[in-house]
Design a protein around this motif. Structure first.
Motif, PDB file in Angstrom:
ATOM      1  N   PHE A  42      33.144  38.955  42.188  1.00  0.00           N
ATOM      2  CA  PHE A  42      33.869  40.216  42.212  1.00  0.00           C
ATOM      3  C   PHE A  42      34.710  40.324  40.945  1.00  0.00           C
ATOM      4  O   PHE A  42      35.275  39.333  40.487  1.00  0.00           O
ATOM      5  CB  PHE A  42      34.845  40.283  43.399  1.00  0.00           C
ATOM      6  CG  PHE A  42      34.185  40.344  44.737  1.00  0.00           C
ATOM      7  CD1 PHE A  42      33.950  41.562  45.344  1.00  0.00           C
ATOM      8  CD2 PHE A  42      33.815  39.189  45.409  1.00  0.00           C
ATOM      9  CE1 PHE A  42      33.355  41.636  46.588  1.00  0.00           C
ATOM     10  CE2 PHE A  42      33.223  39.251  46.646  1.00  0.00           C
ATOM     11  CZ  PHE A  42      32.983  40.474  47.238  1.00  0.00           C
ATOM     12  N   GLY A  43      34.839  41.527  40.419  1.00  0.00           N
ATOM     13  CA  GLY A  43      35.802  41.809  39.362  1.00  0.00           C
ATOM     14  C   GLY A  43      37.047  42.385  40.019  1.00  0.00           C
ATOM     15  O   GLY A  43      36.999  42.869  41.153  1.00  0.00           O
ATOM     16  N   LYS A  51      28.648  44.709  48.495  1.00  0.00           N
ATOM     17  CA  LYS A  51      28.742  43.250  48.387  1.00  0.00           C
ATOM     18  C   LYS A  51      29.092  42.613  49.732  1.00  0.00           C
ATOM     19  O   LYS A  51      28.579  41.553  50.069  1.00  0.00           O
ATOM     20  CB  LYS A  51      29.756  42.854  47.316  1.00  0.00           C
ATOM     21  CG  LYS A  51      29.229  43.143  45.920  1.00  0.00           C
ATOM     22  CD  LYS A  51      30.120  42.573  44.855  1.00  0.00           C
ATOM     23  CE  LYS A  51      29.544  42.889  43.492  1.00  0.00           C
ATOM     24  NZ  LYS A  51      29.374  41.739  42.654  1.00  0.00           N
ATOM     25  N   LEU A  52      29.935  43.268  50.514  1.00  0.00           N
ATOM     26  CA  LEU A  52      30.281  42.746  51.836  1.00  0.00           C
ATOM     27  C   LEU A  52      29.061  42.744  52.759  1.00  0.00           C
ATOM     28  O   LEU A  52      28.876  41.827  53.556  1.00  0.00           O
ATOM     29  CB  LEU A  52      31.419  43.561  52.456  1.00  0.00           C
ATOM     30  CG  LEU A  52      32.792  43.377  51.818  1.00  0.00           C
ATOM     31  CD1 LEU A  52      33.796  44.332  52.448  1.00  0.00           C
ATOM     32  CD2 LEU A  52      33.262  41.949  51.943  1.00  0.00           C
ATOM     33  N   TYR A  60      44.268  37.399  44.522  1.00  0.00           N
ATOM     34  CA  TYR A  60      44.575  36.892  45.861  1.00  0.00           C
ATOM     35  C   TYR A  60      44.576  38.024  46.881  1.00  0.00           C
ATOM     36  O   TYR A  60      44.101  37.870  48.010  1.00  0.00           O
ATOM     37  CB  TYR A  60      45.920  36.147  45.866  1.00  0.00           C
ATOM     38  CG  TYR A  60      45.852  34.786  45.218  1.00  0.00           C
ATOM     39  CD1 TYR A  60      45.389  33.680  45.929  1.00  0.00           C
ATOM     40  CD2 TYR A  60      46.233  34.603  43.896  1.00  0.00           C
ATOM     41  CE1 TYR A  60      45.322  32.425  45.346  1.00  0.00           C
ATOM     42  CE2 TYR A  60      46.168  33.351  43.299  1.00  0.00           C
ATOM     43  CZ  TYR A  60      45.710  32.267  44.023  1.00  0.00           C
ATOM     44  OH  TYR A  60      45.640  31.026  43.438  1.00  0.00           O
ATOM     45  N   GLU A  61      45.111  39.180  46.468  1.00  0.00           N
ATOM     46  CA  GLU A  61      45.113  40.353  47.358  1.00  0.00           C
ATOM     47  C   GLU A  61      43.684  40.810  47.653  1.00  0.00           C
ATOM     48  O   GLU A  61      43.367  41.182  48.792  1.00  0.00           O
ATOM     49  CB  GLU A  61      45.913  41.494  46.733  1.00  0.00           C
ATOM     50  CG  GLU A  61      47.397  41.239  46.680  1.00  0.00           C
ATOM     51  CD  GLU A  61      48.147  42.254  45.824  1.00  0.00           C
ATOM     52  OE1 GLU A  61      47.530  43.260  45.393  1.00  0.00           O
ATOM     53  OE2 GLU A  61      49.344  42.028  45.571  1.00  0.00           O
ATOM     54  N   VAL A  66      39.047  41.140  51.391  1.00  0.00           N
ATOM     55  CA  VAL A  66      37.669  40.779  51.757  1.00  0.00           C
ATOM     56  C   VAL A  66      37.664  39.983  53.056  1.00  0.00           C
ATOM     57  O   VAL A  66      36.852  40.229  53.949  1.00  0.00           O
ATOM     58  CB  VAL A  66      37.002  39.981  50.608  1.00  0.00           C
ATOM     59  CG1 VAL A  66      35.705  39.358  51.062  1.00  0.00           C
ATOM     60  CG2 VAL A  66      36.761  40.880  49.403  1.00  0.00           C
ATOM     61  N   MET A  67      38.575  39.024  53.187  1.00  0.00           N
ATOM     62  CA  MET A  67      38.619  38.197  54.396  1.00  0.00           C
ATOM     63  C   MET A  67      38.993  39.030  55.627  1.00  0.00           C
ATOM     64  O   MET A  67      38.498  38.765  56.726  1.00  0.00           O
ATOM     65  CB  MET A  67      39.602  37.033  54.223  1.00  0.00           C
ATOM     66  CG  MET A  67      39.070  35.933  53.329  1.00  0.00           C
ATOM     67  SD  MET A  67      37.406  35.348  53.751  1.00  0.00           S
ATOM     68  CE  MET A  67      37.642  34.763  55.414  1.00  0.00           C
TER      69      MET A  67
END
Length: 140
Positions: free
Chosen positions: A62-63, A74-75, A106-107, A112-113
């Motif tokens: 990811f960018g 992508k997910l 990190y955000e 994504v998580m």
């Protein structure tokens, strides 16, 4: 039949007498070609090794400036990898001056998580390696 008869019969057929179940009463033996048997056994082991390798590690990059539509694509791909039993390394790539804002990466990983929380478990905490922030996930 007796041991002597079985050995003679195997010798006449140019094959080997192999004891299959020595603990049975009477012991069970088979007349087979030992070389062919070993070859088949080796081939089965190779096949099992190939099939067991389905849990490979896939990677998705990811960018920091990824758009919402690209993120969804992508997910979807990550979910497909997880369904197939693969682990996935999610990697956020920093370019140029983006390194000054590591918190954005990190955000992004947290975002994504959150979206993958139904399908995935975090296996490895986020880790910086040079210009890359990566995390490893696996299916529940």
């Amino acid at each position: 039949m007796s041991l002597q008869e079985a050995l003679k019969k195997a010798e006449d057929m140019n094959l080997d007498l192999v004891e299959i179940s020595p603990g049975a009463k009477p012991p069970v033996a088979k007349i087979i070609d030992w070389g062919k048997y070993q070859y088949q056994k080796m081939k089965d082991q190779q096949k099992n090794r190939r099939q067991a390798k389905s849990g490979d590690l896939k990677q998705m990059r990811f960018g920091l400036k990824i758009g919402a539509g690209d993120l969804e694509v992508k997910l979807k791909k990550i979910r497909k990898f997880l369904e197939n039993g693969h682990k996935v390394r999610i990697q956020v790539v920093y370019k140029g001056r983006e390194m000054a804002h590591k918190e954005i990466g990190y955000e992004l990983i947290d975002k994504v998580m959150d979206q993958l929380s139904d399908d995935a478990i975090l296996e490895q905490k986020p880790q910086m390696a040079g210009r890359n922030l990566s995390v490893v996930i696996r299916s529940k």
